[in-house]
Design a protein around this motif. Structure first.
Motif, PDB file in Angstrom:
ATOM      1  N   ILE A 244      -5.050  17.344   1.814  1.00 48.10           N
ATOM      2  CA  ILE A 244      -4.986  16.516   0.604  1.00 48.10           C
ATOM      3  C   ILE A 244      -3.831  15.531   0.715  1.00 48.10           C
ATOM      4  O   ILE A 244      -3.963  14.320   0.443  1.00 48.10           O
ATOM      5  N   LYS A 245      -2.674  16.014   1.140  1.00 43.26           N
ATOM      6  CA  LYS A 245      -1.510  15.140   1.298  1.00 43.26           C
ATOM      7  C   LYS A 245      -1.797  14.046   2.332  1.00 43.26           C
ATOM      8  O   LYS A 245      -1.490  12.858   2.127  1.00 43.26           O
ATOM      9  N   ALA A 246      -2.404  14.460   3.450  1.00 40.30           N
ATOM     10  CA  ALA A 246      -2.672  13.498   4.519  1.00 40.30           C
ATOM     11  C   ALA A 246      -3.648  12.420   4.058  1.00 40.30           C
ATOM     12  O   ALA A 246      -3.482  11.231   4.395  1.00 40.30           O
ATOM     13  N   GLN A 247      -4.673  12.801   3.301  1.00 40.18           N
ATOM     14  CA  GLN A 247      -5.642  11.820   2.832  1.00 40.18           C
ATOM     15  C   GLN A 247      -5.001  10.815   1.889  1.00 40.18           C
ATOM     16  O   GLN A 247      -5.263   9.600   1.962  1.00 40.18           O
ATOM     17  N   ASN A 248      -4.103  11.294   1.024  1.00 34.39           N
ATOM     18  CA  ASN A 248      -3.421  10.381   0.107  1.00 34.39           C
ATOM     19  C   ASN A 248      -2.501   9.429   0.854  1.00 34.39           C
ATOM     20  O   ASN A 248      -2.407   8.236   0.517  1.00 34.39           O
ATOM     21  N   VAL A 249      -1.830   9.913   1.874  1.00 33.36           N
ATOM     22  CA  VAL A 249      -0.982   9.032   2.689  1.00 33.36           C
ATOM     23  C   VAL A 249      -1.849   8.016   3.421  1.00 33.36           C
ATOM     24  O   VAL A 249      -1.523   6.812   3.484  1.00 33.36           O
TER      25      VAL A 249
ATOM     26  N   ASP B  52       2.456   0.943  -0.093  1.00 36.74           N
ATOM     27  CA  ASP B  52       1.963   0.501   1.204  1.00 36.74           C
ATOM     28  C   ASP B  52       2.781   1.159   2.316  1.00 36.74           C
ATOM     29  O   ASP B  52       3.946   0.833   2.533  1.00 36.74           O
ATOM     30  N   PHE B  53       2.163   2.127   2.987  1.00 37.18           N
ATOM     31  CA  PHE B  53       2.822   2.839   4.089  1.00 37.18           C
ATOM     32  C   PHE B  53       2.411   2.283   5.451  1.00 37.18           C
ATOM     33  O   PHE B  53       2.675   2.913   6.481  1.00 37.18           O
ATOM     34  N   THR B  54       1.791   1.151   5.471  1.00 34.28           N
ATOM     35  CA  THR B  54       1.293   0.583   6.734  1.00 34.28           C
ATOM     36  C   THR B  54       2.442   0.389   7.730  1.00 34.28           C
ATOM     37  O   THR B  54       3.476  -0.193   7.388  1.00 34.28           O
ATOM     38  N   GLY B  55       2.237   0.909   8.944  1.00 27.52           N
ATOM     39  CA  GLY B  55       3.214   0.735  10.009  1.00 27.52           C
ATOM     40  C   GLY B  55       4.474   1.555   9.851  1.00 27.52           C
ATOM     41  O   GLY B  55       5.458   1.315  10.552  1.00 27.52           O
TER      42      GLY B  55
ATOM     43  N   GLU C 232      -0.333   6.315   8.760  1.00 26.84           N
ATOM     44  CA  GLU C 232      -1.097   6.952   9.821  1.00 26.84           C
ATOM     45  C   GLU C 232      -0.286   7.987  10.591  1.00 26.84           C
ATOM     46  O   GLU C 232      -0.830   8.699  11.426  1.00 26.84           O
ATOM     47  N   ILE C 233       1.013   8.066  10.341  1.00 26.12           N
ATOM     48  CA  ILE C 233       1.868   9.072  10.978  1.00 26.12           C
ATOM     49  C   ILE C 233       2.663   9.759   9.869  1.00 26.12           C
ATOM     50  O   ILE C 233       3.326   9.089   9.070  1.00 26.12           O
ATOM     51  N   ILE C 234       2.584  11.097   9.831  1.00 27.54           N
ATOM     52  CA  ILE C 234       3.248  11.863   8.773  1.00 27.54           C
ATOM     53  C   ILE C 234       4.176  12.904   9.394  1.00 27.54           C
ATOM     54  O   ILE C 234       3.777  13.639  10.313  1.00 27.54           O
ATOM     55  N   LEU C 235       5.399  12.951   8.888  1.00 26.59           N
ATOM     56  CA  LEU C 235       6.296  14.073   9.172  1.00 26.59           C
ATOM     57  C   LEU C 235       6.343  14.929   7.916  1.00 26.59           C
ATOM     58  O   LEU C 235       6.927  14.529   6.898  1.00 26.59           O
TER      59      LEU C 235
END
Length: 892
Positions: free
Chosen positions: A403-408, A386-389, A414-417
């Motif tokens: 692909i990475k973004a969709q899995n996250v 759970d990466f929420t928030g 919703e925010i990826i570094l």
């Protein structure tokens, strides 16, 4: 010849080539620069004919009618003493005939100029910042502009014209309006939004920018104080917007010429040209017009170009114009960019096109603790994830960002570094996946993973605006992208440098942007020139301004804190010192010394030192060498690209005096005798350079005059034709069929629409004349370049060169003749200059010479000749030459 004429139909060849499926290099199709059937005709003002009352355009129209040459008028030029003529649509086969008409001075093809490219690093909106009372902008601190500003020297009363994509004058920092009483007071739209260089221009009185390039240029020159705590170099100056680019596409040289002429007529003190194309010649028509405007008293500043990867001798026109101030780029000492701040105070540089748009504070989640994983986030996460928030840290790897973004996203993030898996940066593209994202470097990413493991409570936030990240590696150094010279006549092509790497300025729609390129360096110098003129109105001649800016500049080393000075071929006089240029206590002239090659060496020069003070001063003179730049690797056909080798190779100077005393208000001449370096291999065409240092006895004043020479013979040591197989895998020059097959032996063409040959060749050096003719198939002429296949090593020039038979075969007719050709490059960022491909006929249905005459059926060979540098066009031995296989013409 100062004013060139393209007297044979290059433009028609470009129009026919649209039917050809050009060979591909890395998947990119090379397109011609010329606009089909479009020519610029320069006319005499008729005073030499004693006909002052005769309109030159009417005179031209009369003679065109008498010659039975139909044409359509596209644009008139009526700047007496600068450029009188017209842009016309006409059958290309008539170009040579037009040149011979009374009062016609020159005939030039209408050519396309690419939209200036800049590296856009950041776009930010307007936020609430406290405006500093003094100038603290990094580029101004680097160059002494801050010291001038703090004395109230802001360019008041000066007018600077911007020839570009227009200006968004609605921007808060650019005055918010257009016309009298506004910052942007004058201008004209020559093209309209939909213009792309090839379609019809729609003119307008309102030169609004829809691209952003001209707006960023204008901000560097004259932005008002704003929420982001910077101003332009000359914020009190007024601006002119002369639009030559539409929202997309290219611009034609006819529009640029018209814009320069109007800017001069409108009374510009300085004209900025952050545009151009690689040529290397002062004889290009845009450069010629720029030269004349400078001679008439207007300062012109132009970008040297972003072709650093292309190697030596790759200067942009119109920066090659005589007297034009050509500007290279220096990297900013900071990199303004989007940033993130950790709860422990650490800042992280985010490499993305815009800031992550949130004001919240987040905890950090690691996609994996393994900083070597190549498949991080390439598979769906377990259902318990759970990466929420949270901000999720993900390593770049083998699968795509999307692909990475969709899995996250599927796991609630919703925010990826993303952090890089290699040195450097990259563009992040997650397609349509609705996440916010940015890239950080490998070093910062791995350190951040370790920090989160050690401190799971670590949080991160994303401040609005930008952060100035220190640039200790390249700050203050000549930017790698900045083009090298010199010009083909071995005059300096870069006058000096200015901050151009990572520059904050104004953007479309009240935004602010960070861009990089010589497009950013050129307006900086335009602003400095305006500051100079505002303080020295009686000393505002372009030659004096040019000389003062160059001689007061500060030469840069090759590395930060290094002792070896970088080549003058790329940095000119070095980084501008605005304070010392504007408030000069002495004058050292000329601004530079061009020593030329071994055949035309100009090694005895005169340096003049003028004491502008109120008491006698003494000065010491010294030679400060720079590293020598190698144009070629030994025996290679192809100039060094990507990184020009720099080696020790210093000239020596004998001074008539190394210590002089100059009374107040007087001047003293010092004779300099240069001795070129020894031990350099002439086959490398080494360009040596350095600086003549002039320092006051009390060390309060330091001036330097750059010099540059070539330790080789341009005519004998600089190859023109690339005869290797490195670019296509096939030895060039060569004939190419419509089906993209290279011709290796005798071939027959019917000259139907899909059965015509084209000629492929590459130029390792610029050539003032390239000419192709038909000769008899049984000619005994021995060309200088003998065709040999299956040679894998491109270091073959000395193996296949042979002295040409001076007895040229009789020409049966000219196929094409092109003057002032630029050299070809391998560099992936400039594939348009990769090679020349020219159809051999002016007709799509028959084989015709350049004058339109049909070639009879029969057997022929194509003779290609390229004039060597400094060669005499009337001497056959001064050309490189190549003969094709037998070509049989059999019209269907």
């Amino acid at each position: 010849m100062l004013f060139p004429s393209l007297v044979v139909a290059l433009s028609c060849l470009a129009s026919v080539s649209a039917e050809y499926r050009s060979p591909k290099k890395d998947g990119v199709i090379v397109t011609p620069r010329t606009v089909p059937h479009s020519w610029i005709v320069e006319l005499s003002d008729l005073s030499s004919y004693g006909k002052r009352s005769v309109d030159p355009h009417e005179h031209f129209a009369t003679h065109m009618k008498r010659a039975s040459i139909p044409y359509t008028l596209a644009k008139k030029f009526d700047s007496m003493g600068l450029f009188v003529g017209a842009s016309i649509k006409v059958d290309d086969a008539n170009a040579a005939t037009i040149l011979a008409l009374p009062s016609v001075i020159g005939v030039y093809p209408v050519t396309l100029v690419d939209r200036p490219t800049t590296k856009a690093d950041l776009t930010v909106g307007v936020d609430s910042f406290a405006v500093n009372p003094t100038d603290t902008y990094s580029t101004h601190a680097m160059t002494g502009v801050d010291r001038l500003h703090n004395q109230g020297i802001l360019g008041a009363g000066r007018f600077i014209a911007v020839v570009d994509s227009g200006i968004d004058f609605t921007h808060e920092a650019l005055g918010g309006c257009f016309g009298a009483g506004c910052k942007v007071t004058k201008g004209y739209d020559f093209v309209g939004d939909n213009y792309d260089g090839t379609n019809t221009a729609v003119e307008s009185a309102i030169p609004q920018d829809c691209d952003g390039h001209g707006t960023a240029v204008a901000g560097i020159i004259g932005a008002n104080a704003n929420a982001l705590n910077f101003t332009g170099v000359a914020p009190a100056a007024t601006l002119g917007s002369y639009r030559v680019f539409g929202c997309t596409g290219t611009a034609a040289n006819e529009q640029i010429i018209a814009a320069m002429l109007l800017a001069q007529s409108d009374g510009a003190d300085v004209i900025n040209l952050s545009l151009g194309f690689a040529a290397g010649w002062s004889e290009d028509v845009v450069a010629v017009v720029a030269s004349r405007i400078v001679a008439a008293g207007t300062v012109i500043v132009a970008a040297a170009g972003n072709g650093g990867a292309a190697g030596m001798y790759y200067a942009d026109s119109p920066s090659t114009g005589l007297g034009v101030i050509s500007v290279g780029s220096v990297d900013n000492i900071v990199s303004p960019g989007s940033g993130a701040i950790l709860s422990d105070g650490t800042t992280i540089h985010l490499y993305a096109t815009s800031a992550i748009n949130t004001t919240a504070t987040f905890s950090l989640a690691l996609s994996t603790t393994d900083t070597t994983s190549a498949t991080d986030a390439c598979s769906p996460y377990p259902d318990t994830t759970d990466f929420t928030g949270k901000v999720v840290l993900v390593r770049r790897g083998t699968c795509s960002f999307s692909i990475k973004a969709q899995n996250v996203l599927d796991a609630g993030g919703e925010i990826i570094l993303f952090y890089n898996d290699r040195a450097g940066t990259a563009t992040v593209n997650s397609g349509t996946v609705p996440v916010q994202q940015a890239l950080i470097t490998q070093t910062e990413g791995e350190a951040l993973v370790a920090d989160v493991i050690a401190n799971p409570a670590l949080t991160i936030s994303f401040p609005a605006g930008y952060i100035n990240f220190p640039n200790p590696t390249t700050g203050g150094l000549t930017s790698a992208i900045s083009s090298y010279g010199p010009k083909w006549d071995n005059n300096l092509s870069v006058s000096l440098t200015a901050p151009g790497g990572s520059i904050l300025s104004t953007g479309i729609g009240n935004t602010y942007v960070v861009n990089s390129g010589t497009s950013e360096a050129s307006p900086f110098i335009a602003g400095v020139a305006a500051l100079f003129i505002s303080q020295n109105p009686d000393l505002s001649s372009p030659a004096f301004v040019h000389s003062m800016l160059v001689s007061t500049a500060r030469p840069a080393a090759t590395v930060v804190n290094g002792t070896s000075l970088h080549t003058v071929a790329q940095q000119g006089g070095g980084l501008v010192d605005a304070y010392n240029a504007v408030l000069f206590p002495s004058v050292v002239s000329p601004g530079s010394f061009a020593l030329n090659d071994t055949d035309h060496a100009s090694l005895v020069q005169t340096l003049t030192i003028m004491n502008a003070g109120s008491s006698e001063k003494s000065y010491r003179l010294a030679n400060v060498p720079a590293l020598a730049a190698l144009t070629f690797s030994t025996f290679g056909d192809i100039p060094n690209e990507d990184e020009v080798p720099l080696v020790e190779g210093a000239a020596t100077i004998a001074f008539s005096s190394t210590f002089v005393a100059v009374p107040a208000g007087s001047s003293v001449d010092v004779i300099l005798t240069f001795v070129p370096p020894t031990g350099l291999d002439a086959s490398n065409v080494p360009v040596y350079s350095g600086f003549v240092s002039v320092e006051s006895a009390d060390q309060s004043e330091v001036y330097s005059v750059p010099y540059l020479g070539v330790a080789a013979s341009m005519k004998n040591d600089f190859p023109i034709l690339d005869t290797s197989n490195e670019y296509f895998g096939v030895v060039t020059p060569a004939l190419l069929t419509y089906a993209e097959d290279f011709v290796d032996g005798p071939v027959t063409f019917t000259f139907t629409a899909t059965d015509q040959p084209s000629l492929i060749y590459r130029l390792s050096g610029g050539s003032a004349k390239v000419i192709a003719t038909l000769v008899a198939s049984d000619t005994t002429f021995t060309p200088s370049i003998l065709k040999k296949r299956n040679l894998k090593d491109h270091n073959r020039r000395r193996m296949i060169k042979k002295r040409a038979d001076p007895a040229l075969p009789a020409s049966l007719g000219t196929l094409f003749e092109i003057t002032y050709n630029y050299r070809s490059v391998f560099a992936s960022d400039d594939v348009q200059n990769g090679y020349y491909q020219l159809p051999l006929s002016t007709s799509a249905s028959t084989f015709a010479f350049a004058d339109g005459t049909t070639v009879p059926n029969g057997d022929y060979k194509v003779l290609l000749r390229t004039l060597k540098l400094f060669g005499d066009e009337t001497v056959s031995e001064d050309y490189e030459s190549w003969l094709s296989p037998v070509v049989t013409v059999n019209h269907a």
